[in-house]
Scaffold this motif. Structure first.
Motif, PDB file in Angstrom:
ATOM      1  N   UNK A 123       0.814  -1.217   0.000  1.00  0.00           N
ATOM      2  CA  UNK A 123       0.000   0.000   0.000  1.00  0.00           C
ATOM      3  C   UNK A 123       0.847   1.267   0.000  1.00  0.00           C
ATOM      4  N   UNK A 124       2.109   1.149   0.434  1.00  0.00           N
ATOM      5  CA  UNK A 124       2.994   2.312   0.336  1.00  0.00           C
ATOM      6  C   UNK A 124       2.931   2.838  -1.093  1.00  0.00           C
ATOM      7  N   UNK A 125       2.951   1.894  -2.049  1.00  0.00           N
ATOM      8  CA  UNK A 125       2.978   2.290  -3.459  1.00  0.00           C
ATOM      9  C   UNK A 125       1.620   2.820  -3.926  1.00  0.00           C
ATOM     10  N   UNK A 126       0.549   2.238  -3.384  1.00  0.00           N
ATOM     11  CA  UNK A 126      -0.776   2.707  -3.802  1.00  0.00           C
ATOM     12  C   UNK A 126      -1.071   4.121  -3.322  1.00  0.00           C
ATOM     13  N   UNK A 162      11.149   5.292  -3.254  1.00  0.00           N
ATOM     14  CA  UNK A 162      10.129   4.252  -3.074  1.00  0.00           C
ATOM     15  C   UNK A 162      10.798   2.893  -2.905  1.00  0.00           C
ATOM     16  N   UNK A 163      11.800   2.649  -3.748  1.00  0.00           N
ATOM     17  CA  UNK A 163      12.460   1.352  -3.696  1.00  0.00           C
ATOM     18  C   UNK A 163      13.142   1.157  -2.346  1.00  0.00           C
ATOM     19  N   UNK A 180       8.517  -2.978  -6.366  1.00  0.00           N
ATOM     20  CA  UNK A 180       8.850  -2.108  -5.230  1.00  0.00           C
ATOM     21  C   UNK A 180       8.677  -0.627  -5.506  1.00  0.00           C
ATOM     22  N   UNK A 181       8.140  -0.292  -6.699  1.00  0.00           N
ATOM     23  CA  UNK A 181       7.860   1.116  -6.985  1.00  0.00           C
ATOM     24  C   UNK A 181       6.416   1.217  -7.480  1.00  0.00           C
ATOM     25  N   UNK A 182       5.777   2.382  -7.310  1.00  0.00           N
ATOM     26  CA  UNK A 182       4.363   2.499  -7.672  1.00  0.00           C
ATOM     27  C   UNK A 182       4.154   2.466  -9.186  1.00  0.00           C
ATOM     28  N   UNK A 183       3.120   1.780  -9.614  1.00  0.00           N
ATOM     29  CA  UNK A 183       2.769   1.748 -11.020  1.00  0.00           C
ATOM     30  C   UNK A 183       2.556   3.179 -11.532  1.00  0.00           C
TER      31      UNK A 183
END
Lengths: 245, 229, 488
Positions: free
Chosen positions: B165-168, B205-206, C332-335
């Motif tokens: 969810x971090x990415x969402x 993010x990574x 590991x990165x957002x779409x």
């Protein structure tokens, strides 16, 4: 007056009831074994008695007081006098042996934790596991787990103990240690109602043997009579099949 | 291309840019932690309600099941927009970050509730019966017996979900929350090369997601070994 | 859903002038992404024409200024709810908006003109009415509907931010922008290599006021008075020159400033679904596009994922490493940021993807990474006992694969794959942020026009629920029929 009185007890639904009008009395200090083919309703009878399976009709009274299985309070009161040991032990996997034993006395009987612990250690010693107090269930053998389960049931100081095929899930070489524990227990005068497939043990320990089939009591009597001179055809067939093996 | 990067480097690698990205990163984390934390608690409540047997809770069971089923079928972006505009009637002063956190909570509740439910169901029925015959109440058997045994099954996927969810939360950029994804876009709009703006954001993010993901995987192998701790 | 119903009963919170004075804070909505009107400076604070005007208004009212970053589409709802007291950000005075909010006297004009590049050889705006031209527009701006009337033929590209319009032209996605020239010309400085041109004759002039909630008459009177003063002493003209580098094309007239507003009453928020129902076919067609995106990304992603999974299990060291890095990076990165890169950064190296392609490729690469993990898990999970049994039975390589391995893999991965397809259907909504007119994009289009965001998105959410329920049902049914996969 019998200590535990079961009158016309039935359970199960519709066309295939599992219990079909069971009548049985257990006196103080009696050790009663239930035998019979699989599916005859032995284990179900124990589950109904302890309140895990709801009866459809009939009456159970303990020490003259009828049990109302629809009432939580009544079932709770019942479980202070009656306890059960399961085939699969059902020990709480997240607790040590000692914690398993102390949990219910502290939480439901209001025993002080220190007193419960002292009593718990005594019980563990009495089943020969004094050194396993801090072991978790998955660190114990099946036989050891079952002995802890017996100690846990005894911690509630029940007046009658139900034992549901407590050796069936054990490796053969572990059966003896559990039976020794039960034997010692029988000598203390506690009432017991047990389901077992260990016929020589049943014969040795029981004050009375009850033959069940198709959800009914077929015949009951002293072990010597049931094993050597059964009256009913179904009992004869069952005993005959066992002895031939 | 290289010339442009070289020319922009002194302006990009500054304390201001680092502070700007750091603040954005903290917002991304904050949204995830608040939303998933609250979602975990609410999700657990819903899972417990769905397990209940009492007759008077029947309507609550239906609502809980409907919530879990429906909110996993609405895009997070749509939930964000709905929360943004619905919240106006109740809390017009709530910050955009707060609004995003509510949206994360609503979505996380549905997903985490399923994870908790699967965990509770992984505890064998025999354990409940064991507690039952000892006279433990439903609440006691839940807190003392069932829950401690289900953490093992709940924690790894719950942790993995939070990492996902971090990415969402990048979608909260649409609301105007200056989180990581939006900060990248702002940097690019300020004239920096996309390689810098988006590159920095992707790396951050990574760096956030990868170690946490590894931790969730480690948790899974560790908890799978032992059943009692 | 209960939240939305409760809206009917809740009174609105617009704050009166007295309340503002009592709290000592004036909350002004400005666009966070709209230089030189307002944007975040390097130090993280908002700066620009609107910011300076807002500060002077707060000074006149004797209160502290609080800036609230507000996207174009949120301005009216935020005013109605009382989240902000005043809305700036070039809010054009229109009858639709006047039905929901009030306006002060004009703050500035909006002279609509054309920004284009030397690529497009036109001299007058009328020459733009050709089908081979693409005009870029910003969603939520008034110019969208005006253009539909005046220039019906060109294709349209809708984007979300002011900066995105100029970027679209610089990257060759669009040919021209028909907008208020003053607002957009600032962004052309980001692309000094392009030969930018501004056509001389404005198409028409509109007026922008400051938005205020209905019924907030005292605040409006005070703001009007302050604006008259700021216009009168030349402050506004000076600020305009400071931020735009030139005088306002058409200044606000004395007659406009002298007009006195009538008293108004707040109408309150009532649900009105009448604007949504006629759009159902439009939304349904959008749902089909969402589904298309999901299907393409799923199929292409599954192909990539299968290759990647096999490479990681059977491939050489280098291939394994490359595929491992691919999976790590994309999971590991957002779409969303991956698509940002495809859409906004690739044109710098000459790769110009249309929005639809950028979104589909982004989702495909993302799906490939996740599906690689799912498929790898399925292959690893083939039980050795089953393989040993096949071995003992003397099955050949091919039979072993077809009769033992594949059925086992499919049974393991079928349900995770089905769930991931649903994730992709929901994920396709990201396309909306790049102007793809799938379901969510269409919902945004509708709600910026009808200002009925909650109603529009409640219906949109329902469409997603129905869409995914049907998809899940069909997938579960197909699994049972074809592969004897048990239901959940």
């Amino acid at each position: 007056m019998p200590f535990l009185d079961i009158v016309d007890l039935s359970a199960g639904y519709g066309g295939a009831p599992i219990l079909n009008g069971v009548n049985l009395s257990v006196g103080k200090g009696e050790v009663i074994s239930l035998i019979g083919p699989s599916g005859s309703g032995k284990s179900t009878l124990l589950r109904v008695l302890i309140g895990l399976t709801a009866p459809s009709s009939g009456q159970v009274s303990i020490d003259g007081t009828p049990v109302d299985y629809a009432s939580k309070a009544s079932v709770r009161a019942l479980r202070r006098r009656m306890s059960i040991v399961f085939q699969q032990f059902n020990l709480f996997q997240n607790m040590t042996a000692l914690a398993n034993i102390c949990l219910a006395p502290v939480k439901t009987l209001g025993v002080a934790p220190a007193a419960a612990e002292a009593r718990g250690r005594e019980l563990l010693a009495s089943v020969g596991l004094a050194d396993k107090a801090d072991s978790y269930p998955d660190q114990l053998s099946g036989g050891q787990q079952q002995r802890v389960a017996i100690a846990r049931a005894l911690a509630m100081q029940p007046e009658i103990l139900l034992l549901d095929e407590i050796t069936s899930a054990l490796d053969p070489e572990r059966v003896g240690e559990v039976l020794d524990t039960v034997r010692a227990l029988a000598a203390t005068g506690i009432s017991m109602l047990l389901v077992s497939h260990e016929m020589s043990f049943v014969r040795e320990i029981s004050t009375r043997v009850v033959m069940m089939d198709a959800g009914r009591v077929v015949e009951s009597g002293p072990p010597a009579q049931i094993f050597t001179a059964p009256q009913e055809a179904r009992t004869k067939a069952f005993i005959g099949a066992i002895i031939r093996h | 291309m290289i010339d442009r990067l070289m020319a922009e480097a002194p302006a990009f690698f500054t304390r201001d840019t680092a502070a700007f990205l750091g603040l954005a990163l903290s917002r991304t984390l904050l949204m995830t932690v608040i939303g998933c934390g609250a979602g975990f608690v609410l999700g657990m409540v819903l899972a417990v309600v769905r397990r209940s047997r009492a007759g008077w809770l029947a309507p609550a069971r239906v609502l809980a099941a409907a919530y879990v089923e429906l909110f996993r079928r609405i895009p997070f972006l749509v939930i964000l927009i709905l929360v943004l505009f619905s919240v106006q009637a109740f809390a017009p002063d709530l910050s955009l970050l707060g609004i995003a956190a509510i949206a994360v909570t609503l979505a996380a509740t549905a997903y985490l509730s399923e994870i908790v439910r699967a965990g509770l169901e992984s505890v064998p029925r025999a354990q409940v019966e064991g507690a039952d015959v000892l006279g433990l109440s439903a609440a006691q058997s839940f807190w003392l017996v069932i829950l401690p045994q289900s953490w093992r099954v709940i924690l790894p996927p719950a942790a993995a979900f939070m990492v996902m969810f971090i990415k969402d939360t990048a979608l909260a950029s649409h609301l105007g929350v200056v989180e990581l994804a939006f900060s990248g876009k702002i940097l690019v709009n300020r004239g920096f090369s996309p390689l810098y703006g988006f590159g920095a954001v992707l790396i951050l993010y990574f760096l956030l997601s990868w170690p946490l993901g590894r931790m969730a995987a480690w948790l899974e192998t560790r908890l799978a070994v032992s059943r009692h701790r | 859903m209960l939240l939305w119903l409760a809206l009917i009963a809740v009174p609105l919170h617009a704050r009166s002038l007295d309340t503002i004075r009592a709290t000592g804070v004036l909350r002004v909505g400005v666009n966070p992404n709209f230089p030189p009107m307002s944007s975040f400076a390097a130090d993280g604070t908002l700066k620009g024409f609107d910011v300076d005007v807002a500060r002077r208004l707060a000074d006149r009212l004797g209160v502290r200024l609080q800036l609230v970053p507000t996207e174009a589409a949120s301005r009216v709802p935020f005013l109605v709810s009382g989240r902000i007291d005043l809305a700036l950000g070039a809010l054009t005075i229109t009858p639709e908006r006047e039905a929901l909010i009030d306006f002060t006297v004009p703050l500035h004009s909006e002279a609509m003109g054309v920004i284009t590049t030397a690529r497009l050889p036109v001299t007058r705006w009328q020459e733009l009415d050709r089908a081979d031209i693409t005009l870029v527009n910003m969603r939520g701006n008034q110019s969208v509907s005006v253009l539909r009337e005046k220039l019906p033929k060109p294709q349209r590209l809708l984007v979300d931010g002011n900066a995105d319009t100029i970027r679209a032209i610089a990257q060759g996605r669009a040919d021209a922008l028909v907008e208020n020239v003053d607002f957009f010309v600032g962004f052309t400085k980001n692309y000094p290599d392009i030969a930018w041109r501004v056509l001389p004759d404005p198409i028409f002039v509109a007026w922008c006021g400051i938005g205020i909630a209905q019924g907030n008459d005292a605040l409006r009177a005070a703001t009007d008075a302050a604006l008259r003063q700021l216009h009168g002493d030349g402050s506004i003209a000076a600020l305009w020159r400071k931020h735009y580098g030139a005088a306002m094309t058409v200044p606000v007239s004395a007659a406009q400033l002298a007009s006195v507003a009538k008293a108004s009453r707040p109408t309150g928020y009532r649900f009105d679904w009448s604007g949504v129902w006629p759009e159902l076919p439009y939304l349904a067609a959008g749902a089909v596009i969402s589904l298309q995106i999901a299907v393409i990304a799923f199929v292409a992603g599954a192909a990539i994922g299968l290759g990647c999974a096999l490479a990681r299990l059977r491939g050489g060291t280098l291939l394994r490493r490359v595929c491992g890095a691919y999976v790590s990076f994309f999971t590991n990165t957002p779409a969303l940021v991956q698509i940002f890169v495809l859409y906004y950064a690739l044109p710098d190296i000459g790769v110009k993807l249309p929005a639809f392609a950028a979104v589909v490729i982004g989702l495909t690469l993302n799906a490939g990474a996740y599906l690689a993990e799912i498929l790898r898990g399925g292959i690893v999970a083939v039980r050795t006992v089953e393989l040993e049994a096949a071995e003992v039975l003397g099955l050949g390589r091919r039979d072993k694969l077809v009769h033992v391995m594949l059925p086992s893999i499919i049974r393991t991965v079928y349900r995770p794959l089905s769930s991931f397809f649903i994730v992709l259907v929901l994920g396709s909504s990201m396309g909306a942020l790049f102007g793809v007119e799938e379901l969510t994009g269409r919902a945004i289009n509708i709600s910026t026009a009808n200002l009925r965001t909650i109603e529009t998105f409640a219906v949109t959410g329902l469409i997603y629920i129905v869409l995914t329920l049907v998809a899940s049902g069909l997938l579960a049914g197909a699994g049972r029929w074809l592969f004897r996969v048990r239901a959940a």
